[in-house]
Design an enzyme around this catalytic site. Structure first.
Site, PDB file in Angstrom:
ATOM      1  N   ILE A  65       0.340 -15.711 -14.000  1.00 45.25           N
ATOM      2  CA  ILE A  65      -0.543 -16.854 -13.741  1.00 45.25           C
ATOM      3  C   ILE A  65      -0.039 -18.009 -14.598  1.00 45.25           C
ATOM      4  O   ILE A  65       0.616 -17.796 -15.609  1.00 45.25           O
ATOM      5  CB  ILE A  65      -2.046 -16.545 -13.994  1.00 45.25           C
ATOM      6  CG1 ILE A  65      -2.292 -15.920 -15.365  1.00 45.25           C
ATOM      7  CG2 ILE A  65      -2.635 -15.672 -12.911  1.00 45.25           C
ATOM      8  CD1 ILE A  65      -3.763 -15.590 -15.615  1.00 45.25           C
ATOM      9  N   ASP A  66      -0.344 -19.230 -14.150  1.00 43.22           N
ATOM     10  CA  ASP A  66       0.194 -20.417 -14.813  1.00 43.22           C
ATOM     11  C   ASP A  66      -0.218 -20.503 -16.285  1.00 43.22           C
ATOM     12  O   ASP A  66      -1.260 -19.982 -16.675  1.00 43.22           O
ATOM     13  CB  ASP A  66      -0.295 -21.700 -14.103  1.00 43.22           C
ATOM     14  CG  ASP A  66       0.112 -21.752 -12.650  1.00 43.22           C
ATOM     15  OD1 ASP A  66       1.067 -21.048 -12.275  1.00 43.22           O
ATOM     16  OD2 ASP A  66      -0.529 -22.496 -11.887  1.00 43.22           O
ATOM     17  N   LYS A  67       0.581 -21.197 -17.048  1.00 41.92           N
ATOM     18  CA  LYS A  67       0.327 -21.373 -18.478  1.00 41.92           C
ATOM     19  C   LYS A  67      -1.110 -21.832 -18.754  1.00 41.92           C
ATOM     20  O   LYS A  67      -1.811 -21.253 -19.577  1.00 41.92           O
ATOM     21  CB  LYS A  67       1.321 -22.409 -19.045  1.00 41.92           C
ATOM     22  CG  LYS A  67       1.095 -22.728 -20.515  1.00 41.92           C
ATOM     23  CD  LYS A  67       1.978 -23.884 -20.975  1.00 41.92           C
ATOM     24  CE  LYS A  67       1.598 -24.284 -22.389  1.00 41.92           C
ATOM     25  NZ  LYS A  67       2.330 -25.484 -22.848  1.00 41.92           N
ATOM     26  N   ARG A 171      -3.427 -24.583  -6.722  1.00 45.61           N
ATOM     27  CA  ARG A 171      -3.356 -26.012  -7.059  1.00 45.61           C
ATOM     28  C   ARG A 171      -2.644 -26.812  -5.965  1.00 45.61           C
ATOM     29  O   ARG A 171      -3.063 -27.909  -5.606  1.00 45.61           O
ATOM     30  CB  ARG A 171      -2.658 -26.166  -8.415  1.00 45.61           C
ATOM     31  CG  ARG A 171      -3.443 -25.468  -9.530  1.00 45.61           C
ATOM     32  CD  ARG A 171      -2.563 -25.125 -10.713  1.00 45.61           C
ATOM     33  NE  ARG A 171      -2.174 -26.322 -11.410  1.00 45.61           N
ATOM     34  CZ  ARG A 171      -1.175 -26.366 -12.289  1.00 45.61           C
ATOM     35  NH1 ARG A 171      -0.474 -25.286 -12.558  1.00 45.61           N
ATOM     36  NH2 ARG A 171      -0.879 -27.492 -12.895  1.00 45.61           N
TER      37      ARG A 171
END
Length: 251
Positions: A65-67, A171
């Site tokens: 998962i994204d930062k 996103r």
């Protein structure tokens, strides 16, 4: 390199590990981030007791998962588990639900977003929805609540369920639908101007640490017992505070 990093372990057995990843933490080493990633912390705690299918820089890592997104991640402790989980991901049988706060109202209120996703030609760090090239991406979404509060822009609380797991998928898909997540500096609108705005709201918005996007639930078949495991975590505090604030104002 192994590094002592506090890990929020939700579940653990001989085959899998479920981690609640905080915002700001990168999952595995890559350009510019070689030290404080989740992998550094995993190596410190588990040494060689992780799968190595994904190579030296990604021991145990089955998905990411994204930062600046928080939430649940599955880590594989051995190659058998890794291969089994990888198959479940490719067959889209692992259920993953995210919650997020978005600007405005998405129409229809519930639906399915289906596009291809590829690298943005102007900025290689970003992804873009495309109808011509890229990898197939499917996001199912449901509007849980719309906040229509005086002196605050309209905001919706969404639940998104992933059928595929592309980079930045939720996103990118929300941008494709003409909106973005609160606190998203990469895909959100720059320098939004408001005539009259609630100061408390702006304070909470500015204290959001990254985007208000949380991988809240995870359900999959255990690689060896074949039992269905299901996990759910609480929202991180900055997301929770914003949600409580909006709930209080909207009564």
């Amino acid at each position: 390199k192994p590094k002592k990093i506090k890990l929020d372990i939700v579940y653990e057995d001989n085959d899998v590990l479920i981690i609640n990843k905080p915002k700001g933490m990168v999952v595995h080493p890559g350009a510019g981030n070689y030290e404080n990633t989740l992998v550094n912390g995993l190596l410190y705690k588990y040494r060689n007791n992780l799968s190595n299918i994904s190579g030296n820089l990604r021991p145990g890592i089955v998905h990411r998962i994204d930062k600046d997104t928080s939430g649940l991640l599955i880590i594989a402790k051995n190659n058998f588990s890794h291969a089994n989980l990888g198959r479940q991901f490719s067959e889209h049988t692992i259920k993953r639900k995210y919650q997020c706060l978005i600007w405005g109202i998405i129409r229809p209120l519930s639906g399915k977003i289906e596009t291809l996703i590829s690298r943005n030609k102007k900025n290689r760090k970003l992804m873009t929805a495309s109808e011509i090239s890229g990898k197939k991406a499917i996001t199912n979404y449901t509007t849980i609540k719309v906040f229509n509060v005086k002196n605050v822009p309209k905001i919706s609380l969404l639940e998104c369920e992933l059928e595929t797991g592309r980079t930045h998928q939720i996103r990118v898909h929300l941008k494709f639908k003409g909106t973005s997540i609160l606190g998203d500096k990469q895909y959100g609108k720059k320098n939004q101007k408001y005539k009259k705005i609630c100061e408390n709201f702006m304070n909470r918005l500015n204290s959001l640490n990254g985007q208000a996007l949380h991988a809240q639930t995870l359900e999959f078949e255990h690689p060896t017992s074949n039992k269905i495991l299901s996990f759910k975590t609480n929202l991180p505090s900055d997301f929770r505070k914003m949600l409580d604030f909006l709930n209080n104002l909207s009564g």
